[in-house]
Write a protein that holds these residues in place. Structure first.
Motif, PDB file in Angstrom:
ATOM      1  N   ASP A 194       9.680 -10.483 -46.089  1.00 31.74           N
ATOM      2  CA  ASP A 194      10.417  -9.996 -44.932  1.00 31.74           C
ATOM      3  C   ASP A 194      11.902 -10.030 -45.264  1.00 31.74           C
ATOM      4  O   ASP A 194      12.537 -11.092 -45.230  1.00 31.74           O
ATOM      5  N   ARG A 239       4.537  -5.489 -38.924  1.00 35.17           N
ATOM      6  CA  ARG A 239       5.773  -5.772 -38.191  1.00 35.17           C
ATOM      7  C   ARG A 239       5.992  -4.701 -37.128  1.00 35.17           C
ATOM      8  O   ARG A 239       5.919  -3.507 -37.422  1.00 35.17           O
ATOM      9  N   TYR A 245       5.691 -10.423 -35.905  1.00 39.06           N
ATOM     10  CA  TYR A 245       4.607 -10.333 -36.867  1.00 39.06           C
ATOM     11  C   TYR A 245       3.278 -10.192 -36.132  1.00 39.06           C
ATOM     12  O   TYR A 245       2.967 -10.983 -35.252  1.00 39.06           O
ATOM     13  N   TRP A 372      10.105  -3.402 -43.875  1.00 44.81           N
ATOM     14  CA  TRP A 372      10.443  -4.815 -44.069  1.00 44.81           C
ATOM     15  C   TRP A 372      11.842  -5.037 -44.632  1.00 44.81           C
ATOM     16  O   TRP A 372      12.209  -6.168 -44.958  1.00 44.81           O
TER      17      TRP A 372
END
Length: 396
Positions: A194, A239, A245, A372
């Motif tokens: 992430d 996401r 999440y 991400w």
């Protein structure tokens, strides 16, 4: 729009219009469209080339075999390896392909921009030694100059995870540095870097007594950021547009929705439909797609309606893993040998067989960097050259 430089095609999903510089597709069905004259009066939406022309690149591993399958839209070609692969695959910013091997200490790296006819479909590779890899489980993280951080999982020391810093591309098997050992409480099925929060998310699908199923986050230096335990086995991560999440519970119909610090947000399920979820994915707009290994549908949660409604799309076969792919979502069919490219925003999909049992983890749709916030993006020339023999202009 200049009608003198215009072509159009009336098709199943409406009207496709192309000018010299733009491409559009109608929003409504063909039956609602007026006739086309020099002054076009229909309602249209701009659409990108990857959906119109099928130029979306993708890559998957053959499940416990010695092949990679490289694709562009419905076109695909095999790449043969001398090692057995099973699960994850990535393409880096130079176009090198990273494939963790099924067992043992190695990740195979395929050098960029090779063509099938030049190497008889067996590309030039180098193997980098990362001590141990469990069943193809390794995940690429952030870039630092000519190096990339890689998270690996092994069964040594009760499912130890390690973070490595590896040269791109590796010059030999020892062209790497061990940064940290971490996370001996989790056996991750999947993980993801992430870039918004500078951490790997590492969920576990095996019970760790007495704590249950563990999910933790860790930065590139090995420092744990947060930890959460639950009674549900955890698997893949997507996401949404709010940065939450979505973590599917393996072989269940439950999904945990949590903030990046792993505080509880809510639980979502597929009820009244009884899904067996083995993966979860998203597109660049934050729409969430849920495969079903026990049926012929997928479930979609749209960002535009705040994920409040459950929508089904009939695929016609079992689906397994999901990942962002251009403006759509890549789905692997596993037992069905099928690949699907789903476009929730446009309400359409492509679905076709590739003749091999596949996985679909890592970055098969080559678009995780957008979702991400990675500090690098895959160079997809490698895919286009291998499959098409050339790199199309203005591909997304």
């Amino acid at each position: 729009m200049n009608a003198s430089n215009l072509s159009f095609l009336i098709g199943r999903h409406g009207l496709y219009i192309e000018t010299e510089s733009e491409r559009y597709i109608s929003v409504g069905p063909v039956e609602t469209l007026p006739h086309v004259y020099e002054n076009i009066t229909i309602t249209y939406r701009r659409i990108t080339q990857d959906i119109l022309m099928g130029f979306q690149p993708w890559i998957v591993t053959e499940s416990r075999g010695k092949k990679l399958i490289l694709g562009v839209g419905k076109y695909f070609s095999y790449m043969f390896l001398n090692v057995t692969v099973v699960r994850n695959v990535y393409v880096d910013w130079q176009g090198n392909i990273w494939v963790p091997e099924e067992s043992g200490p190695y990740i195979t790296v395929v050098f960029a921009n090779q063509e099938p006819h030049e190497c008889d479909f067996f590309p030039n590779t180098v193997r980098v030694n990362v001590s141990a890899v469990d069943d193809g489980r390794a995940w690429l993280g952030p870039r630092e100059g000519d190096y990339i951080y890689v998270l690996t999982a092994s069964s040594d020391g009760n499912w130890t995870q390690a973070i490595w810093k590896i040269h791109v591309p590796p010059q030999d098997e020892f062209d790497r540095e061990l940064v940290a050992l971490c996370g001996n409480m989790a056996h991750p099925y999947d993980a993801v870097w992430d870039g918004w929060n500078n951490q790997f998310i590492v969920p576990s699908y095996e019970w760790y007594d007495p704590y249950g199923y563990i999910c933790y986050t860790v930065d590139k230096t090995g420092d744990c950021q947060a930890l959460w335990n639950t009674t549900h086995p955890l698997q893949q991560i997507a996401r949404d547009v709010d940065g939450n999440y979505w973590i599917n519970c393996r072989a269940e119909n439950e999904i945990a929705v949590r903030t990046p610090n792993l505080a509880t947000v809510k639980w979502v399920n597929t009820s009244p439909w009884d899904f067996e979820i083995r993966g979860i994915g998203e597109d660049i707009y934050g729409n969430i797609v849920v495969p079903d290994l026990s049926g012929s549908y997928i479930m979609v949660f749209l960002a535009d309606d705040n994920y409040e409604n459950k929508r089904l799309i009939y695929i016609g076969h079992k689906t397994y893993k999901a990942a962002p792919a251009g403006e759509g979502v890549f789905l692997s069919g596993y037992d069905s040998n099928c690949v699907s490219l789903i476009y929730p925003t446009y309400g359409t999909f492509m679905d076709f067989s590739i003749g091999k049992k596949i996985y679909g983890q890592g970055d098969p749709g080559l678009t995780r960097w957008k979702v991400w916030n990675w500090n690098w993006s895959p160079k997809t020339d490698t895919i286009y050259k291998w499959v098409l023999g050339y790199v199309p202009e203005n591909v997304s």
